[in-house]
Motif scaffolding. Structure first.
Motif, PDB file in Angstrom:
ATOM      1  N   GLU A  59       0.742  -1.268  -0.470  1.00 17.52           N
ATOM      2  CA  GLU A  59       0.122  -0.270  -0.078  1.00 17.52           C
ATOM      3  C   GLU A  59       1.165   1.511  -0.164  1.00 17.52           C
ATOM      4  OE1 GLU A  59      -3.029   0.256  -0.079  1.00 17.52           O
ATOM      5  OE2 GLU A  59      -4.073  -1.587   0.541  1.00 17.52           O
ATOM      6  N   PHE A  60       0.107   2.209  -0.426  1.00 14.91           N
ATOM      7  CA  PHE A  60       0.721   3.644  -0.802  1.00 14.91           C
ATOM      8  C   PHE A  60       0.134   4.409   0.630  1.00 14.91           C
ATOM      9  CE2 PHE A  60       1.428   3.329  -4.778  1.00 14.91           C
ATOM     10  CZ  PHE A  60       3.200   4.059  -4.811  1.00 14.91           C
ATOM     11  N   ASP A  61       0.737   4.888   1.804  1.00 21.16           N
ATOM     12  CA  ASP A  61       0.637   5.015   2.653  1.00 21.16           C
ATOM     13  C   ASP A  61      -0.040   6.673   2.361  1.00 21.16           C
ATOM     14  OD1 ASP A  61       0.896   3.273   4.808  1.00 21.16           O
ATOM     15  OD2 ASP A  61       2.790   3.591   4.416  1.00 21.16           O
ATOM     16  N   SER A  62       0.483   7.423   1.962  1.00 22.02           N
ATOM     17  CA  SER A  62       0.141   8.949   0.749  1.00 22.02           C
ATOM     18  C   SER A  62      -0.176   9.123  -0.355  1.00 22.02           C
ATOM     19  CB  SER A  62       0.909  10.141   2.082  1.00 22.02           C
ATOM     20  OG  SER A  62       1.863  10.000   1.946  1.00 22.02           O
ATOM     21  N   LEU A  63      -0.598  10.135  -0.539  1.00 27.51           N
ATOM     22  CA  LEU A  63       0.035  10.580  -1.986  1.00 27.51           C
ATOM     23  C   LEU A  63       1.364  11.683  -1.853  1.00 27.51           C
ATOM     24  CD1 LEU A  63      -3.067  12.787  -2.671  1.00 27.51           C
ATOM     25  CD2 LEU A  63      -2.379  10.481  -3.802  1.00 27.51           C
ATOM     26  N   GLU A  64       1.857  11.527  -1.008  1.00 29.05           N
ATOM     27  CA  GLU A  64       3.265  12.392  -1.026  1.00 29.05           C
ATOM     28  C   GLU A  64       4.141  10.765  -1.603  1.00 29.05           C
ATOM     29  OE1 GLU A  64       0.924  13.038   0.924  1.00 29.05           O
ATOM     30  OE2 GLU A  64       0.683  14.909   0.876  1.00 29.05           O
ATOM     31  N   ASP A  65       3.993   9.409  -0.530  1.00 32.74           N
ATOM     32  CA  ASP A  65       4.676   8.550  -0.781  1.00 32.74           C
ATOM     33  C   ASP A  65       4.393   7.910  -2.624  1.00 32.74           C
ATOM     34  OD1 ASP A  65       5.632   7.591   1.574  1.00 32.74           O
ATOM     35  OD2 ASP A  65       3.827   6.201   2.106  1.00 32.74           O
ATOM     36  N   ILE A  66       4.274   7.899  -3.708  1.00 38.02           N
ATOM     37  CA  ILE A  66       3.263   8.209  -4.701  1.00 38.02           C
ATOM     38  C   ILE A  66       4.136   9.678  -5.515  1.00 38.02           C
ATOM     39  CG2 ILE A  66       1.815   7.837  -6.491  1.00 38.02           C
ATOM     40  CD1 ILE A  66       0.159   7.345  -5.392  1.00 38.02           C
ATOM     41  N   LEU A  67       4.412  10.363  -4.648  1.00 41.90           N
ATOM     42  CA  LEU A  67       5.515  11.593  -5.864  1.00 41.90           C
ATOM     43  C   LEU A  67       6.706  10.802  -5.273  1.00 41.90           C
ATOM     44  CD1 LEU A  67       3.347  14.506  -4.738  1.00 41.90           C
ATOM     45  CD2 LEU A  67       3.685  13.243  -6.789  1.00 41.90           C
ATOM     46  N   ARG A  68       7.352  10.324  -4.273  1.00 39.25           N
ATOM     47  CA  ARG A  68       8.633  10.689  -4.073  1.00 39.25           C
ATOM     48  C   ARG A  68       8.682   9.133  -5.496  1.00 39.25           C
ATOM     49  NH1 ARG A  68       7.497  10.778   1.214  1.00 39.25           N
ATOM     50  NH2 ARG A  68       6.790   8.627   1.686  1.00 39.25           N
ATOM     51  N   LEU A  69       8.420   8.257  -6.105  1.00 42.33           N
ATOM     52  CA  LEU A  69       8.733   7.482  -6.705  1.00 42.33           C
ATOM     53  C   LEU A  69       9.073   8.709  -7.997  1.00 42.33           C
ATOM     54  CD1 LEU A  69       5.572   5.704  -7.458  1.00 42.33           C
ATOM     55  CD2 LEU A  69       8.196   4.837  -6.978  1.00 42.33           C
ATOM     56  N   TYR A  70       9.069   9.431  -8.231  1.00 41.18           N
ATOM     57  CA  TYR A  70       9.559  10.943  -9.064  1.00 41.18           C
ATOM     58  C   TYR A  70      10.478  11.613  -8.762  1.00 41.18           C
ATOM     59  CZ  TYR A  70       5.001   8.438 -11.109  1.00 41.18           C
ATOM     60  OH  TYR A  70       3.842   7.985 -10.789  1.00 41.18           O
ATOM     61  N   ASP A  71      10.511  11.926  -7.501  1.00 40.90           N
ATOM     62  CA  ASP A  71      11.403  13.346  -6.646  1.00 40.90           C
ATOM     63  C   ASP A  71      12.729  12.529  -6.602  1.00 40.90           C
ATOM     64  OD1 ASP A  71       9.560  15.024  -7.161  1.00 40.90           O
ATOM     65  OD2 ASP A  71       8.197  14.575  -5.341  1.00 40.90           O
TER      66      ASP A  71
ATOM     67  N   THR B 155     -20.048   2.721   7.836  1.00 43.88           N
ATOM     68  CA  THR B 155     -18.885   1.723   8.070  1.00 43.88           C
ATOM     69  C   THR B 155     -18.149   1.915   8.181  1.00 43.88           C
ATOM     70  OG1 THR B 155     -18.423   1.757   5.277  1.00 43.88           O
ATOM     71  CG2 THR B 155     -20.542   0.361   5.997  1.00 43.88           C
ATOM     72  N   THR B 156     -16.833   0.826   8.633  1.00 41.54           N
ATOM     73  CA  THR B 156     -15.278   1.688   8.798  1.00 41.54           C
ATOM     74  C   THR B 156     -15.090   1.938   8.064  1.00 41.54           C
ATOM     75  OG1 THR B 156     -14.549  -0.459   8.737  1.00 41.54           O
ATOM     76  CG2 THR B 156     -14.971  -0.081  10.980  1.00 41.54           C
ATOM     77  N   GLU B 157     -15.398   1.765   6.862  1.00 37.06           N
ATOM     78  CA  GLU B 157     -15.080   2.319   5.361  1.00 37.06           C
ATOM     79  C   GLU B 157     -15.241   3.773   5.074  1.00 37.06           C
ATOM     80  OE1 GLU B 157     -15.755  -0.354   5.461  1.00 37.06           O
ATOM     81  OE2 GLU B 157     -14.207  -2.402   5.267  1.00 37.06           O
ATOM     82  N   TYR B 158     -16.214   3.968   5.462  1.00 34.87           N
ATOM     83  CA  TYR B 158     -16.920   5.268   5.464  1.00 34.87           C
ATOM     84  C   TYR B 158     -16.371   6.014   6.301  1.00 34.87           C
ATOM     85  CZ  TYR B 158     -20.719   8.837   3.908  1.00 34.87           C
ATOM     86  OH  TYR B 158     -20.879   9.896   4.069  1.00 34.87           O
ATOM     87  N   ALA B 159     -15.756   5.655   7.592  1.00 32.94           N
ATOM     88  CA  ALA B 159     -15.239   6.690   8.690  1.00 32.94           C
ATOM     89  C   ALA B 159     -14.756   7.303   8.201  1.00 32.94           C
ATOM     90  CB  ALA B 159     -15.724   6.252   9.751  1.00 32.94           C
ATOM     91  N   GLU B 160     -13.649   6.369   7.959  1.00 35.30           N
ATOM     92  CA  GLU B 160     -11.747   6.576   6.318  1.00 35.30           C
ATOM     93  C   GLU B 160     -12.418   7.106   5.440  1.00 35.30           C
ATOM     94  OE1 GLU B 160      -8.259   3.286   6.621  1.00 35.30           O
ATOM     95  OE2 GLU B 160     -10.355   3.503   5.196  1.00 35.30           O
ATOM     96  N   LEU B 161     -12.926   6.948   4.811  1.00 42.35           N
ATOM     97  CA  LEU B 161     -12.988   8.646   4.022  1.00 42.35           C
ATOM     98  C   LEU B 161     -14.277  10.121   4.625  1.00 42.35           C
ATOM     99  CD1 LEU B 161     -13.208   7.736   0.759  1.00 42.35           C
ATOM    100  CD2 LEU B 161     -15.974   7.764   1.047  1.00 42.35           C
ATOM    101  N   GLN B 162     -14.115   9.996   5.897  1.00 44.09           N
ATOM    102  CA  GLN B 162     -14.808  10.683   6.621  1.00 44.09           C
ATOM    103  C   GLN B 162     -13.526  11.914   7.023  1.00 44.09           C
ATOM    104  OE1 GLN B 162     -18.077  10.094   9.053  1.00 44.09           O
ATOM    105  NE2 GLN B 162     -19.090  11.501   7.354  1.00 44.09           N
ATOM    106  N   SER B 163     -12.782  10.434   7.467  1.00 40.32           N
ATOM    107  CA  SER B 163     -11.437  10.583   8.331  1.00 40.32           C
ATOM    108  C   SER B 163      -9.961  11.581   7.843  1.00 40.32           C
ATOM    109  CB  SER B 163     -11.844  10.482   9.672  1.00 40.32           C
ATOM    110  OG  SER B 163     -10.951   8.481   9.128  1.00 40.32           O
ATOM    111  N   ASN B 164     -10.044  10.731   6.893  1.00 38.11           N
ATOM    112  CA  ASN B 164      -8.775  10.539   5.438  1.00 38.11           C
ATOM    113  C   ASN B 164      -8.958  10.117   4.429  1.00 38.11           C
ATOM    114  OD1 ASN B 164      -5.957  10.151   4.400  1.00 38.11           O
ATOM    115  ND2 ASN B 164      -5.031   9.575   7.027  1.00 38.11           N
ATOM    116  N   PRO B 165      -9.622  11.233   3.739  1.00 42.24           N
ATOM    117  CA  PRO B 165      -9.418  10.917   2.069  1.00 42.24           C
ATOM    118  C   PRO B 165      -9.017   9.996   1.642  1.00 42.24           C
ATOM    119  CG  PRO B 165     -10.088  12.805   2.753  1.00 42.24           C
ATOM    120  CD  PRO B 165     -10.122  12.504   3.639  1.00 42.24           C
ATOM    121  N   ASP B 166      -7.792  10.612   1.256  1.00 43.91           N
ATOM    122  CA  ASP B 166      -7.039  10.475   0.867  1.00 43.91           C
ATOM    123  C   ASP B 166      -6.465   8.879   0.703  1.00 43.91           C
ATOM    124  OD1 ASP B 166      -6.538  13.205  -0.741  1.00 43.91           O
ATOM    125  OD2 ASP B 166      -4.977  13.384  -0.006  1.00 43.91           O
ATOM    126  N   VAL B 167      -6.381   8.846   2.225  1.00 43.34           N
ATOM    127  CA  VAL B 167      -5.685   7.387   2.646  1.00 43.34           C
ATOM    128  C   VAL B 167      -6.428   6.036   1.959  1.00 43.34           C
ATOM    129  CG1 VAL B 167      -5.002   5.315   4.588  1.00 43.34           C
ATOM    130  CG2 VAL B 167      -4.184   7.138   4.683  1.00 43.34           C
TER     131      VAL B 167
END
Length: 866
Positions: free
Chosen positions: A301-313, A743-755
């Motif tokens: 899993e990528f833990d954040s969008l910044e993780d993906i950007l590090r592939l290029y940076d 659901t827990t997935e919906y709660a995660e979407l509310q609290s940490n949408p990028d994850v």
């Protein structure tokens, strides 16, 4: 009596010395020896040098185009055998693909007229690539060129002499009589006898079904040869049937890339070297178990969008030298060096994709989401909505009522006019993947994929941009297919959890479009459909045929890249099944969609009309008027289409003066019959195939072939890395459904949408493999030949076609200027969008000084070459 004797003697003196009629013709050959650094060929190279000391390594004989040899029927007379000079002493670079020039001297009898062909025998132990043969001061003619572009293997590999013809095109009936038997025999040799396993030196073009994708342990349907799974034919390899399943062809080891295609269809040494260098990274799936140890949080899993950007940076930095040492045990040094890119410690540093170069977040905007349907990597699916609600073509007796559940209430709040008025004013558009996916969605969702069939409605605004109105997410009904779909409609939102839900809905659309693009817009509609034309052309159109000369440049490397795709990409368990959402059903789904493929509708103007993106308009040069004026793919494409058609028309009209000449051309008729009845034989009964009885049908058909192989492929291929190299913009798979409130997935979407977003789309390892693959596929090779270019400026002896070709080049240069002007016009917002990426995918790039290999994002190669 004396006078009579003198007269007789003088006559004999005049007639006797045939030597006085014989001339020595100087010539030169340009060829490429097999790479002298090839360690598998060192022994053969050593023997060649010893053998060539006797001066008989390569022999040639000219063939008369004027006089036949009575001892060999109507075949043209052959001149005296001569040999290539100074094989050993001629310098040959060790660099792959380097040319060498050799001299040759022919003894030629003037009475035999102009040579029209020559035979060549290679007595060496290794092959060479013969590019051209040029003769100087040919009696009665002058300069004479033979464009060969063919690998010549040792003579013992052939049951016939290799023959090459001059650059003079002839229709079959116009061929000089002494050359006709050679012309016909060469086509027979290329067709083969239909049996046996084909070897690398074979030059046989034949057909097979796609029965080489699966294995007995990992079965896939045979594509082609049935109504259930129709498909274009592929090139035959002659490999033995699988012992456990004789209906399928045995497969090679994944590490064995020596898949049979006719030798002249294989990559050049230079391109193959480039390809291997690029492809090293695409073997990333081998590294999966070991790279996992690099990540210090959630595996895969990528833990954040910044993780993906590090592939290029900066790439992924290894934890310590022990980790590096561990990986070295599993990875060859060359592969590790390529992956590491710079310092040997940062793995998987990729080039920055264009879509995030200027702005790291603009890809998430609704405007960019919609713009890429007109100017992105898949701009060939969007269509005008002509009825509301959107209907379905699926059989209601099987699938129930599949009419869209989008209502007027869903969309009216984001429009400044009512639905009926918007339809009348050509302002409503749809990206509709519903019908293509729904028949397979129940099975697809039993794999790791969890996704929907989507419909996306869009509104054309006054500034020419598209505004998303609603996205419908549909899945098969839990009670059964006949109950219709289970659907939900999501509308745009800017704040709160609704905004996160909207972003996820757009991701599901992108997943649908990525899969459709990979399998249909790109693979099926360019790579797969062109291959039968290549096979039929080589089987039925002689190299002397003007249509061969017209089409052949547009077939370069296609059979080779398609064979490699069957080997490692679209095969069972291959990269496509691993990274694209239809998974095991990917190729089967593309087969079902092929049922709707219609050859004449591949013409760009007709294709645009069919999608409702244009209407017929005879006042326009290309015959249509666009309903979205700022539609970059269509605007640029229509200019390129018109240039291609004008060139094809002028070329064909030079050789065919009437419809009758088309009808009586035996090679042309055999070619077209085989394309329809064999190459695309599963669709042969469809009434809309051109009958190839008129010059207009010939021009239209050849224009379509060239368009598909060159410009269409460029439009759907070379934007892959610029847009999809950043996977969040175009994810290839989704792994969980839209979260339900509570659901827990919906709660995660509310609290940490990028994850939540990252847990839904393509996971880490598939992302790495996918990015590696599209980086390879988006590159232009060092030896690319572009539209408006030819390998040899003397590609034909006919001056009028050469002049017409120069006119094509001039038109393409003008198109380049127009594209740059449009890209600089800030009123045309779809030309660059919020991400500030100008539309250059149909920029011809004809200037030799400006062309560069790699991830340029511009240029139209002549062929489906990657």
């Amino acid at each position: 009596m004396l006078e009579k004797m003198l007269t007789t003697m003088c006559g004999k003196i005049r007639d006797k010395p045939e030597e006085t009629k014989k001339r020595f013709i100087k010539g030169s050959l340009v060829l490429t020896k097999k790479n002298v650094m090839d360690v598998t060929d060192l022994g053969a190279s050593f023997l060649d040098r010893i053998y060539d000391k006797f001066g008989k390594g390569v022999s040639l004989q000219l063939i008369s185009s004027v006089h036949a040899d009575p001892a060999h029927g109507s075949k043209g007379k052959k001149g005296k055998e001569t040999y290539l000079e100074k094989w050993n002493s001629t310098f040959t670079s060790v660099v792959a693909g380097s040319d060498a020039t050799f001299n040759v001297t022919f003894q030629w009898d003037e009475s035999m007229g102009v040579p029209g062909a020559f035979t060549i025998r290679n007595y060496h132990r290794s092959e060479f690539y013969l590019k051209t043969v040029t003769l100087k001061d040919v009696p009665g003619h002058g300069h004479l060129v033979f464009t060969c572009n063919s690998w010549v293997y040792p003579a013992h590999r052939y049951k016939y002499d290799r023959i090459f013809f001059t650059n003079k095109a002839y229709l079959p009936n116009d061929t000089p009589e002494p050359l006709r038997p050679y012309r016909e025999e060469e086509l027979v040799n290329l067709r083969g006898n239909g049996s046996g396993m084909l070897q690398e030196w074979d030059r046989i073009y034949d057909y097979a079904y796609y029965n080489d994708l699966g294995t007995p342990q990992n079965k896939r349907p045979i594509l082609g040869g049935s109504k259930e799974f129709p498909y274009p034919r592929r090139g035959k390899t002659g490999r033995t049937p699988n012992k456990e399943d004789p209906s399928t062809e045995s497969r090679l080891s994944l590490l064995n890339l020596n898949i049979y295609v006719p030798r002249d269809e294989r990559f050049s040494q230079l391109k193959f070297s480039d390809f291997i260098a690029w492809a090293i990274k695409s073997l990333g799936q081998v590294l999966i178990p070991e790279i996992a140890a690099v990540f210090d949080k959630t595996i895969n899993e990528f833990d954040s969008l910044e993780d993906i950007l590090r592939l290029y940076d900066g790439g992924i930095k290894l934890a310590n030298n022990q980790t590096l040492d561990k990986i070295r045990k599993f990875i060859p040094f060359e592969l590790l060096r390529e992956l590491a890119r710079n310092d040997g410690e940062n793995l998987l540093k990729f080039p920055m994709p264009d879509v995030i170069k200027e702005d790291r977040s603009a890809w998430r905007s609704d405007e960019e989401f919609a713009r890429e349907m007109l100017a992105g990597v898949d701009p060939v699916v969007i269509r005008r909505l002509q009825e509301f609600p959107p209907a379905s073509t699926l059989d209601p007796e099987i699938y129930g009522n599949q009419t869209s559940s989008i209502t007027r209430e869903h969309i009216k709040k984001n429009m400044n006019e009512d639905v009926d008025e918007a339809i009348r004013n050509n302002r409503l558009f749809i990206l509709d993947h519903h019908d293509a996916l729904m028949p397979y969605l129940r099975r697809i969702n039993t794999t790791r994929t969890k996704t929907y069939a989507t419909r996306t409605l869009l509104f054309l605004q006054d500034d020419g941009t598209l505004k998303p109105l609603a996205i419908e997410l549909s899945s098969p009904h839990p009670q059964g297919d006949t109950d219709g779909p289970k659907s939900q409609v999501v509308t745009p939102a800017e704040y709160g959890v609704e905004s996160s839900v909207w972003q996820l809905a757009k991701a599901y659309v992108a997943v649908n479009d990525s899969g459709y693009h990979n399998l249909i817009s790109h693979w099926l509609n360019t790579h797969a459909v062109i291959e039968p034309f290549i096979i039929a052309t080589n089987r039925h159109l002689s190299v002397l045929h003007p249509m061969y000369n017209l089409l052949h440049p547009h077939f370069r490397d296609t059979m080779n890249i398609n064979a490699l795709a069957r080997h490692v990409l679209i095969n069972a368990g291959g990269v496509v099944e691993l990274t694209v959402f239809p998974a095991n059903y990917a190729m089967e789904m593309s087969s079902v969609i092929y049922k709707n493929w219609v050859f004449p509708e591949q013409a760009l103007p007709l294709e645009l009309i069919k999608r409702g993106m244009a209407v017929a308009d005879s006042s326009q040069a290309h015959g249509v008027r666009l309903l979205i004026e700022d539609y970059p793919y269509a605007v640029d494409g229509l200019e390129v289409w018109s240039a291609i058609k004008d060139w094809v028309k002028e070329y064909c009209c030079f050789y065919y003066k009437s419809d009758d000449m088309v009808q009586t051309d035996t090679e042309l008729q055999a070619w077209w019959a085989e394309i329809r009845n064999v190459g695309h034989g599963d669709l042969k009964d469809e009434k809309w195939w051109p009958q190839m009885q008129t010059l207009t049908e010939l021009v239209d058909s050849c224009t379509i072939i060239i368009w598909v192989a060159s410009a269409l492929h460029a439009a759907v291929n070379f934007g892959q890395y610029p847009y999809a190299g950043y996977l969040p913009n175009r994810p290839t798979m989704s792994r969980r459904f839209m979260p339900e409130p509570g659901t827990t997935e919906y709660a995660e979407l509310q609290s940490n949408p990028d994850v939540a977003f990252l847990k839904t789309i393509t996971p880490l390892f598939q992302t790495l493999i996918g990015i590696s693959l599209i980086e390879i596929l988006s590159r232009h090779s060092s030896d690319e030949v572009y539209l408006g270019q030819r390998d040899n400026p003397e590609w034909t002896l006919d001056s009028q076609p050469r002049e017409a070709f120069e006119a094509l080049r001039d038109k393409l240069i003008d198109i380049e200027k127009s594209i740059r002007q449009r890209n600089n016009d800030k009123r045309l917002k779809n030309r660059f969008g919020p991400v500030k990426v100008p539309y250059m995918l149909l920029y011809p790039n004809t200037s030799d000084s400006k062309r560069e290999p790699g991830l340029t994002g511009l240029g139209i190669p002549n062929s489906v070459s990657i």
